[in-house]
Motif scaffolding. Structure first.
Motif, PDB file in Angstrom:
ATOM      1  N   GLU A  57       0.823  -1.207   0.000  1.00 15.74           N
ATOM      2  CA  GLU A  57       0.000   0.000   0.000  1.00 15.74           C
ATOM      3  C   GLU A  57       0.856   1.255   0.000  1.00 15.74           C
ATOM      4  O   GLU A  57       0.614   2.200  -0.729  1.00 15.74           O
ATOM      5  N   GLU A  58       1.909   1.279   0.836  1.00 17.36           N
ATOM      6  CA  GLU A  58       2.807   2.429   0.916  1.00 17.36           C
ATOM      7  C   GLU A  58       4.241   1.977   0.745  1.00 17.36           C
ATOM      8  O   GLU A  58       4.599   0.854   1.100  1.00 17.36           O
ATOM      9  N   LEU A  59       5.071   2.875   0.208  1.00 15.80           N
ATOM     10  CA  LEU A  59       6.483   2.590   0.021  1.00 15.80           C
ATOM     11  C   LEU A  59       7.312   3.829   0.357  1.00 15.80           C
ATOM     12  O   LEU A  59       6.820   4.956   0.293  1.00 15.80           O
ATOM     13  N   VAL A  60       8.560   3.603   0.677  1.00 16.86           N
ATOM     14  CA  VAL A  60       9.514   4.700   0.823  1.00 16.86           C
ATOM     15  C   VAL A  60       9.915   5.171  -0.578  1.00 16.86           C
ATOM     16  O   VAL A  60       9.527   4.555  -1.576  1.00 16.86           O
ATOM     17  N   PRO A  61      10.702   6.263  -0.702  1.00 17.11           N
ATOM     18  CA  PRO A  61      11.114   6.721  -2.036  1.00 17.11           C
ATOM     19  C   PRO A  61      11.879   5.665  -2.823  1.00 17.11           C
ATOM     20  O   PRO A  61      12.300   4.634  -2.280  1.00 17.11           O
ATOM     21  N   ARG A  62      12.080   5.950  -4.109  1.00 20.54           N
ATOM     22  CA  ARG A  62      12.657   4.969  -5.031  1.00 20.54           C
ATOM     23  C   ARG A  62      14.015   4.457  -4.575  1.00 20.54           C
ATOM     24  O   ARG A  62      14.817   5.173  -4.003  1.00 20.54           O
ATOM     25  N   LEU A  63      14.232   3.192  -4.901  1.00 19.46           N
ATOM     26  CA  LEU A  63      15.479   2.520  -4.561  1.00 19.46           C
ATOM     27  C   LEU A  63      15.778   1.498  -5.638  1.00 19.46           C
ATOM     28  O   LEU A  63      14.896   0.771  -6.081  1.00 19.46           O
ATOM     29  N   MET A  64      17.038   1.441  -6.061  1.00 21.07           N
ATOM     30  CA  MET A  64      17.482   0.430  -7.014  1.00 21.07           C
ATOM     31  C   MET A  64      18.810  -0.129  -6.522  1.00 21.07           C
ATOM     32  O   MET A  64      19.712   0.631  -6.162  1.00 21.07           O
ATOM     33  N   ILE A  65      18.927  -1.457  -6.494  1.00 24.46           N
ATOM     34  CA  ILE A  65      20.154  -2.112  -6.031  1.00 24.46           C
ATOM     35  C   ILE A  65      20.586  -3.128  -7.079  1.00 24.46           C
ATOM     36  O   ILE A  65      19.808  -4.008  -7.461  1.00 24.46           O
ATOM     37  N   PHE A  66      21.811  -3.022  -7.539  1.00 24.01           N
ATOM     38  CA  PHE A  66      22.367  -3.938  -8.535  1.00 24.01           C
ATOM     39  C   PHE A  66      23.456  -4.792  -7.886  1.00 24.01           C
ATOM     40  O   PHE A  66      24.469  -4.272  -7.386  1.00 24.01           O
ATOM     41  N   ASP A  67      23.227  -6.117  -7.865  1.00 21.28           N
ATOM     42  CA  ASP A  67      24.232  -7.071  -7.381  1.00 21.28           C
ATOM     43  C   ASP A  67      24.731  -6.792  -5.963  1.00 21.28           C
ATOM     44  O   ASP A  67      25.835  -7.215  -5.611  1.00 21.28           O
ATOM     45  N   ARG A  68      23.994  -6.072  -5.184  1.00 22.57           N
ATOM     46  CA  ARG A  68      24.456  -5.687  -3.843  1.00 22.57           C
ATOM     47  C   ARG A  68      25.800  -4.972  -3.901  1.00 22.57           C
ATOM     48  O   ARG A  68      26.602  -5.014  -2.944  1.00 22.57           O
ATOM     49  N   THR A  69      26.041  -4.310  -5.027  1.00 22.48           N
ATOM     50  CA  THR A  69      27.308  -3.610  -5.247  1.00 22.48           C
ATOM     51  C   THR A  69      27.120  -2.107  -5.352  1.00 22.48           C
ATOM     52  O   THR A  69      27.921  -1.324  -4.839  1.00 22.48           O
ATOM     53  N   VAL A  70      26.054  -1.699  -6.033  1.00 16.29           N
ATOM     54  CA  VAL A  70      25.765  -0.281  -6.200  1.00 16.29           C
ATOM     55  C   VAL A  70      24.260  -0.064  -6.061  1.00 16.29           C
ATOM     56  O   VAL A  70      23.460  -0.899  -6.500  1.00 16.29           O
ATOM     57  N   ALA A  71      23.895   1.029  -5.414  1.00 17.01           N
ATOM     58  CA  ALA A  71      22.485   1.351  -5.201  1.00 17.01           C
ATOM     59  C   ALA A  71      22.243   2.807  -5.571  1.00 17.01           C
ATOM     60  O   ALA A  71      23.164   3.637  -5.555  1.00 17.01           O
ATOM     61  N   TYR A  72      20.987   3.111  -5.898  1.00 18.84           N
ATOM     62  CA  TYR A  72      20.601   4.479  -6.270  1.00 18.84           C
ATOM     63  C   TYR A  72      19.366   4.884  -5.478  1.00 18.84           C
ATOM     64  O   TYR A  72      18.408   4.119  -5.373  1.00 18.84           O
ATOM     65  N   ILE A  73      19.430   6.092  -4.924  1.00 16.04           N
ATOM     66  CA  ILE A  73      18.275   6.665  -4.228  1.00 16.04           C
ATOM     67  C   ILE A  73      18.147   8.121  -4.661  1.00 16.04           C
ATOM     68  O   ILE A  73      19.124   8.744  -5.084  1.00 16.04           O
ATOM     69  N   PRO A  74      16.950   8.707  -4.574  1.00 13.84           N
ATOM     70  CA  PRO A  74      16.790  10.121  -4.917  1.00 13.84           C
ATOM     71  C   PRO A  74      17.379  11.011  -3.841  1.00 13.84           C
ATOM     72  O   PRO A  74      17.468  10.628  -2.671  1.00 13.84           O
ATOM     73  N   ALA A  75      17.787  12.194  -4.233  1.00 17.68           N
ATOM     74  CA  ALA A  75      18.288  13.202  -3.292  1.00 17.68           C
ATOM     75  C   ALA A  75      17.315  14.368  -3.314  1.00 17.68           C
ATOM     76  O   ALA A  75      17.279  15.131  -4.277  1.00 17.68           O
ATOM     77  N   GLY A  76      16.496  14.488  -2.299  1.00 15.68           N
ATOM     78  CA  GLY A  76      15.521  15.560  -2.247  1.00 15.68           C
ATOM     79  C   GLY A  76      14.319  15.265  -3.117  1.00 15.68           C
ATOM     80  O   GLY A  76      14.144  14.171  -3.657  1.00 15.68           O
TER      81      GLY A  76
END
Length: 239
Positions: free
Chosen positions: A96-115
């Motif tokens: 129903e609810e989620l935190v902001p976007r998150l992407m994780i590749f191979d547990r090596t690099v991740a991306y999150i929004p800034a602001g």
């Protein structure tokens, strides 16, 4: 010559640089991708970029897991996108609810929004931070509902649907309409329609304070929340 290690945190400014970094991470990925995509139905542009980035994962045997919000279950565009990824090892669940976007590749690099917005992102390579984000994703995943399964109990014995009960909770917490819509992945008109129907179900109210009182008096928030709900609720791209 040994190359210098990549920074633990890199600030990516502008969609061009963000998408270029995501393309590189996708190309270098070997085993798994986790993506968390809050909000409602995604735009055709977002889905086209995600399709181009993801459809090569099938031949490389990469396993994808993606979390959306419940509201995307009615998105024909998303279902068409998923159909085109039939050859990819892809699992999709919703909350129903989620935190902001998150992407994780191979547990090596991740991306999150800034602001706010989608034009600045953080590229994360610190192992401890990525381990924390991976554990958080897995926690959300365990509480989510597989896309092919129906949502549990659409309405309680009082006739108030799960989405309206969640709206009631956010109203009591003092959130304005726009914030409630954002957190639940609804557009503002749909959110306000739910609020009006919630008010009617509780006997009608002339203002927000009175509605809050009616919600508290009704006891609807005292009931256990259905399974498949968690957290609070934007980096573009991914599945």
């Amino acid at each position: 010559m040994i190359s210098a290690p990549l920074p633990a945190i890199t600030v990516l400014e502008g969609l061009e640089r963000i998408n270029a970094s995501l393309d590189t991470a996708s190309a270098e990925c070997h085993t798994e991708v986790r993506t968390l995509q809050p909000g409602g139905a995604r735009s055709e542009l977002d889905l086209a970029q995600a399709l181009e980035r993801s459809q090569h994962f099938g031949v490389r045997g990469i396993h994808m897991r993606t979390l959306y919000q419940h509201t995307v279950r009615h998105s024909y565009g998303l279902h068409a996108y998923l159909d085109r990824l039939a050859d990819v090892q892809l699992e999709v669940r919703t909350l129903e609810e989620l935190v902001p976007r998150l992407m994780i590749f191979d547990r090596t690099v991740a991306y999150i929004p800034a602001g706010a917005g989608t034009r600045i992102a953080l590229e994360l390579r610190d192992p401890d931070l990525i381990a924390f984000l991976t554990a958080a994703f897995d926690c959300f995943w365990q509480h989510a509902v597989p896309l092919h399964e129906p949502l549990p109990e659409p309405a309680g014995p009082d006739g108030i649907t799960a989405i309206r009960r969640s709206i009631a909770r956010l109203l009591v917490e003092g959130n304005v309409d726009e914030e409630i819509a954002h957190r639940l992945g609804l557009n503002i008109r749909t959110c306000r329609a739910h609020i009006a129907k919630l008010s009617a179900a509780l006997g009608g109210s002339s203002n927000r304070a009175q509605l809050g009182y009616q919600i508290a008096r009704s006891g609807i928030l005292d009931e256990p929340r259905p399974a498949g709900q968690a957290g609070s609720g934007g980096t573009e791209g991914g599945a």
